[in-house]
Design an enzyme around this catalytic site. Sequence first.
Site, PDB file in Angstrom:
ATOM      1  N   ARG A 271       3.237  79.935 -37.953  1.00  0.00           N
ATOM      2  CA  ARG A 271       2.103  79.039 -38.194  1.00  0.00           C
ATOM      3  C   ARG A 271       0.825  79.539 -37.536  1.00  0.00           C
ATOM      4  O   ARG A 271      -0.241  78.963 -37.730  1.00  0.00           O
ATOM      5  CB  ARG A 271       2.395  77.650 -37.606  1.00  0.00           C
ATOM      6  CG  ARG A 271       3.584  76.948 -38.170  1.00  0.00           C
ATOM      7  CD  ARG A 271       3.804  75.632 -37.441  1.00  0.00           C
ATOM      8  NE  ARG A 271       2.990  74.572 -37.991  1.00  0.00           N
ATOM      9  CZ  ARG A 271       3.465  73.619 -38.788  1.00  0.00           C
ATOM     10  NH1 ARG A 271       4.726  73.563 -39.107  1.00  0.00           N
ATOM     11  NH2 ARG A 271       2.660  72.688 -39.262  1.00  0.00           N
ATOM     12  N   TYR A 274      -2.652  80.108 -39.203  1.00  0.00           N
ATOM     13  CA  TYR A 274      -3.479  78.919 -39.451  1.00  0.00           C
ATOM     14  C   TYR A 274      -4.013  78.356 -38.137  1.00  0.00           C
ATOM     15  O   TYR A 274      -5.221  78.184 -37.974  1.00  0.00           O
ATOM     16  CB  TYR A 274      -2.630  77.882 -40.185  1.00  0.00           C
ATOM     17  CG  TYR A 274      -3.391  76.652 -40.638  1.00  0.00           C
ATOM     18  CD1 TYR A 274      -4.389  76.739 -41.605  1.00  0.00           C
ATOM     19  CD2 TYR A 274      -3.094  75.394 -40.106  1.00  0.00           C
ATOM     20  CE1 TYR A 274      -5.075  75.604 -42.030  1.00  0.00           C
ATOM     21  CE2 TYR A 274      -3.768  74.259 -40.529  1.00  0.00           C
ATOM     22  CZ  TYR A 274      -4.756  74.362 -41.491  1.00  0.00           C
ATOM     23  OH  TYR A 274      -5.439  73.236 -41.906  1.00  0.00           O
ATOM     24  N   ARG A 315       3.154  70.161 -48.831  1.00  0.00           N
ATOM     25  CA  ARG A 315       2.872  69.167 -47.796  1.00  0.00           C
ATOM     26  C   ARG A 315       3.794  67.963 -48.026  1.00  0.00           C
ATOM     27  O   ARG A 315       4.164  67.654 -49.165  1.00  0.00           O
ATOM     28  CB  ARG A 315       1.413  68.726 -47.858  1.00  0.00           C
ATOM     29  CG  ARG A 315       0.458  69.860 -47.526  1.00  0.00           C
ATOM     30  CD  ARG A 315      -0.963  69.379 -47.398  1.00  0.00           C
ATOM     31  NE  ARG A 315      -1.884  70.287 -48.044  1.00  0.00           N
ATOM     32  CZ  ARG A 315      -3.210  70.211 -47.926  1.00  0.00           C
ATOM     33  NH1 ARG A 315      -3.755  69.277 -47.183  1.00  0.00           N
ATOM     34  NH2 ARG A 315      -3.984  71.062 -48.542  1.00  0.00           N
ATOM     35  N   SER A 318       2.665  64.951 -50.563  1.00  0.00           N
ATOM     36  CA  SER A 318       2.654  65.369 -51.971  1.00  0.00           C
ATOM     37  C   SER A 318       4.067  65.701 -52.449  1.00  0.00           C
ATOM     38  O   SER A 318       4.449  65.369 -53.576  1.00  0.00           O
ATOM     39  CB  SER A 318       1.698  66.534 -52.192  1.00  0.00           C
ATOM     40  OG  SER A 318       1.822  67.486 -51.172  1.00  0.00           O
ATOM     41  N   GLN A 338      10.803  63.859 -36.579  1.00  0.00           N
ATOM     42  CA  GLN A 338       9.480  64.336 -36.173  1.00  0.00           C
ATOM     43  C   GLN A 338       8.417  63.369 -36.718  1.00  0.00           C
ATOM     44  O   GLN A 338       8.629  62.746 -37.762  1.00  0.00           O
ATOM     45  CB  GLN A 338       9.224  65.781 -36.659  1.00  0.00           C
ATOM     46  CG  GLN A 338       9.092  65.992 -38.144  1.00  0.00           C
ATOM     47  CD  GLN A 338      10.420  66.243 -38.862  1.00  0.00           C
ATOM     48  OE1 GLN A 338      11.424  65.630 -38.524  1.00  0.00           O
ATOM     49  NE2 GLN A 338      10.406  67.092 -39.871  1.00  0.00           N
TER      50      GLN A 338
HETATM   51  P1  NAD Z   1      -7.398  72.482 -50.237  1.00  0.00           P
HETATM   52  O1  NAD Z   1      -6.501  73.658 -50.268  1.00  0.00           O
HETATM   53  O2  NAD Z   1      -7.203  71.424 -51.249  1.00  0.00           O
HETATM   54  O3  NAD Z   1      -8.917  72.917 -50.242  1.00  0.00           O
HETATM   55  C1  NAD Z   1      -9.362  74.146 -49.728  1.00  0.00           C
HETATM   56  C2  NAD Z   1     -10.354  74.724 -50.720  1.00  0.00           C
HETATM   57  O4  NAD Z   1     -10.865  75.947 -50.213  1.00  0.00           O
HETATM   58  C3  NAD Z   1      -9.718  75.048 -52.078  1.00  0.00           C
HETATM   59  O5  NAD Z   1     -10.528  74.552 -53.094  1.00  0.00           O
HETATM   60  C4  NAD Z   1      -9.647  76.565 -52.087  1.00  0.00           C
HETATM   61  O6  NAD Z   1      -9.691  77.101 -53.381  1.00  0.00           O
HETATM   62  C5  NAD Z   1     -10.862  76.921 -51.246  1.00  0.00           C
HETATM   63  N1  NAD Z   1     -10.761  78.230 -50.609  1.00  0.00           N
HETATM   64  C6  NAD Z   1      -9.734  78.747 -49.907  1.00  0.00           C
HETATM   65  N2  NAD Z   1     -10.032  79.969 -49.468  1.00  0.00           N
HETATM   66  C7  NAD Z   1     -11.292  80.242 -49.889  1.00  0.00           C
HETATM   67  C8  NAD Z   1     -12.157  81.348 -49.755  1.00  0.00           C
HETATM   68  N3  NAD Z   1     -11.789  82.425 -49.076  1.00  0.00           N
HETATM   69  N4  NAD Z   1     -13.377  81.282 -50.337  1.00  0.00           N
HETATM   70  C9  NAD Z   1     -13.767  80.190 -51.026  1.00  0.00           C
HETATM   71  N5  NAD Z   1     -12.990  79.114 -51.189  1.00  0.00           N
HETATM   72  C10 NAD Z   1     -11.755  79.130 -50.628  1.00  0.00           C
HETATM   73  O7  NAD Z   1      -7.236  71.873 -48.765  1.00  0.00           O
HETATM   74  P2  NAD Z   1      -7.795  70.519 -48.165  1.00  0.00           P
HETATM   75  O8  NAD Z   1      -6.633  69.698 -47.774  1.00  0.00           O
HETATM   76  O9  NAD Z   1      -8.821  69.929 -49.040  1.00  0.00           O
HETATM   77  O10 NAD Z   1      -8.437  71.053 -46.826  1.00  0.00           O
HETATM   78  C11 NAD Z   1      -9.828  71.183 -46.663  1.00  0.00           C
HETATM   79  C12 NAD Z   1     -10.111  71.599 -45.229  1.00  0.00           C
HETATM   80  O11 NAD Z   1      -9.630  70.610 -44.319  1.00  0.00           O
HETATM   81  C13 NAD Z   1      -9.429  72.906 -44.829  1.00  0.00           C
HETATM   82  O12 NAD Z   1     -10.319  73.648 -44.032  1.00  0.00           O
HETATM   83  C14 NAD Z   1      -8.249  72.467 -44.016  1.00  0.00           C
HETATM   84  O13 NAD Z   1      -7.868  73.436 -43.084  1.00  0.00           O
HETATM   85  C15 NAD Z   1      -8.780  71.214 -43.365  1.00  0.00           C
HETATM   86  N6  NAD Z   1      -7.679  70.299 -43.020  1.00  0.00           N
HETATM   87  C16 NAD Z   1      -7.044  69.573 -43.975  1.00  0.00           C
HETATM   88  C17 NAD Z   1      -5.987  68.750 -43.616  1.00  0.00           C
HETATM   89  C18 NAD Z   1      -5.260  67.916 -44.639  1.00  0.00           C
HETATM   90  O14 NAD Z   1      -4.301  67.239 -44.282  1.00  0.00           O
HETATM   91  N7  NAD Z   1      -5.663  67.901 -45.885  1.00  0.00           N
HETATM   92  C19 NAD Z   1      -5.585  68.655 -42.281  1.00  0.00           C
HETATM   93  C20 NAD Z   1      -6.259  69.439 -41.342  1.00  0.00           C
HETATM   94  C21 NAD Z   1      -7.314  70.240 -41.710  1.00  0.00           C
HETATM   95  N1  UDP Z   2       8.374  67.934 -44.301  1.00  0.00           N
HETATM   96  C1  UDP Z   2       9.497  67.331 -44.827  1.00  0.00           C
HETATM   97  N2  UDP Z   2       9.744  67.494 -46.150  1.00  0.00           N
HETATM   98  C2  UDP Z   2       8.938  68.184 -46.990  1.00  0.00           C
HETATM   99  C3  UDP Z   2       7.779  68.791 -46.454  1.00  0.00           C
HETATM  100  C4  UDP Z   2       7.537  68.646 -45.100  1.00  0.00           C
HETATM  101  O1  UDP Z   2      10.261  66.684 -44.112  1.00  0.00           O
HETATM  102  O2  UDP Z   2       9.244  68.259 -48.188  1.00  0.00           O
HETATM  103  C5  UDP Z   2       8.055  67.743 -42.871  1.00  0.00           C
HETATM  104  C6  UDP Z   2       7.658  68.994 -42.112  1.00  0.00           C
HETATM  105  O3  UDP Z   2       8.796  69.632 -41.594  1.00  0.00           O
HETATM  106  C7  UDP Z   2       6.773  68.431 -41.027  1.00  0.00           C
HETATM  107  C8  UDP Z   2       6.149  67.193 -41.648  1.00  0.00           C
HETATM  108  O4  UDP Z   2       6.932  66.913 -42.795  1.00  0.00           O
HETATM  109  O5  UDP Z   2       7.568  68.033 -39.940  1.00  0.00           O
HETATM  110  C9  UDP Z   2       4.706  67.382 -42.071  1.00  0.00           C
HETATM  111  O6  UDP Z   2       4.627  68.560 -42.850  1.00  0.00           O
HETATM  112  P1  UDP Z   2       3.301  69.016 -43.613  1.00  0.00           P
HETATM  113  O7  UDP Z   2       3.588  70.379 -44.082  1.00  0.00           O
HETATM  114  O8  UDP Z   2       2.911  68.014 -44.605  1.00  0.00           O
HETATM  115  O9  UDP Z   2       2.177  68.994 -42.505  1.00  0.00           O
HETATM  116  P2  UDP Z   2       2.070  69.683 -41.066  1.00  0.00           P
HETATM  117  O10 UDP Z   2       3.379  70.206 -40.654  1.00  0.00           O
HETATM  118  O11 UDP Z   2       1.060  70.744 -41.271  1.00  0.00           O
HETATM  119  O12 UDP Z   2       1.624  68.581 -40.208  1.00  0.00           O
END
Ligand code: NAD
Ligand code: UDP
Length: 451
Positions: A271, A274, A315, A318, A338
Amino acid sequence: MSSELIHRTQTRESSHRTSYSPPASSTPQKSINRIGYMLRDRLPFLLVGVALATLFFHVLPSRSILATARDSPLETQLTLPTRRVLMEGPIEKKGRAPVGVKGRKPKRILVTGGAGFVGSHLVDRLMERGDSVIVVDNFFTGRKENVLHHMGNPNFELIRHDVVEPILLEVDQIYHLACPASPVHYKFNPVKTIISFIVHDGLDCLKLESLIPMWFLEHKTNVVGTLNMLGLAKRVGARFLLTSTSEVYGDPLQHPQSETYWGNVNPIGVRSCYDEGKRTAETLAMDYHRGAGIEVRIARIFNTYGPRMCIDDGRVVSNFVAQALRKEPLTVYGDGKQTRSFQYVSDLVEGLMRLMEGDHVGPFNLGNPGEFTMLELAQVVQETIDPNAKIEFRPNTEDDPHKRKPDISKAKELLGWQPSVSLRDGLPLMVSDFRQRLFADAKLNAGKSVA
Ligand code: NAD
Ligand code: UDP
Ligand code: UDP
């Protein structure tokens, strides 16, 4: 040497000026004649010119604004051949003009990753407020469909561009979201998953069988992409907001996590591309803030869900929703004990906008403090979609954080923000979007392939 040339010219000009004396023919009588000539022959032309200019700027203001919004990408297009402007609004405005906040000057806002899940919801709010929005996205995990409803609005522009390449734009604010955020890649050994292309099938954002070395993209986007966007912010004096993540806390030893906690991250784990990528992005943002005086804002986002999430991106929310709708078992990883805290996307967008408009750099935790085990989440999904949905246990992923819950006292106090949508209220909104995309879109695609 150019400095010498400039110096000599200046000397020559000044020596001309000092030696200049009016020619003998410039008598007072001739001056009077010239004034008469100006009033008689030139004044009418001058007045007509002024009238035409006034008419032009008063009658056609929207065209001049439009030109400003379009000029920069065009300029970039010329200088950066890899870029391609995908869609721009036609000259005529479709529908009603968005109502701006009273007395507020509309801003030009860049949203990187604006075609993604969170980005597209943010774009909706900014457009609604009356701002001009430029989305830069490489569609790696995002979809054009997410912003399709803004096509035709002259305040909106969509540019296919990878943020790891430099770009020239003129904007007031930058929301930097671009980043492959799906956890799919945590499940694979990155060194062995080197395949060269990505395909889109209309439903999924990213097909798993077409993996590329995600770890590399992840890191490059977070580091080089963030650096480029900070460079752009520096050049144009824009305010810059970074969407960081709760992953910077790693597998936390403090619970709940507050912003003062420095985290427990494995720097060499699966991980870490990221986690460490986002940590470096935060470092870069703070260095540009301290070193170059850039106005930065840092949000640490906790797990967020809602409509437009990628289906099958791995995720947990979803996955469970898609599985329940498809009548497949819900895959719980590990023992399912968890915990995570799930925030509805509209709450997050409100937090991001407050952070951008406010006076505080952050970092700020943006998340919903309601804490659920994965088994409890599965239960909520069963209650919402299908009480008979089965649960299937699978091995957990490496370095999976055991607990996660935000302490949001700082955001409450300084941004006046807190989430308002509970998991039980938010989940049904996401389910109807997934149902539509999984079944209605699939039917449409089937119809197309038959025809
Ligand atoms: P997402 O994957 O739906 O959106 C990311 C977008 O960035 C996509 O449209 C992708 O095509 C674009 N992208 C990726 N790499 C690129 C690049 N090199 N150049 C141009 N575009 C690029 O993800 P999201 O859930 O909407 O996340 C948005 C932001 O929020 C991210 O920075 C993510 O790390 C942060 N974030 C999201 C979550 C969450 O739960 N959704 C949690 C923590 C942080
Ligand atoms: N997870 C799960 N089933 C799935 C996908 C994820 O039980 O089909 C668990 C995963 O192991 C983690 C939690 O759900 O403990 C959240 O995972 P996610 O990938 O959504 O987010 P993150 O780990 O980045 O918080
Ligand atoms: N950059 C960009 N757009 C701009 C200005 C800069 O993409 O409008 C990129 C630039 O290519 C560089 C990065 O941002 O790679 C950092 O720029 P900065 O000016 O801070 O650093 P330098 O170019 O001096 O290394």
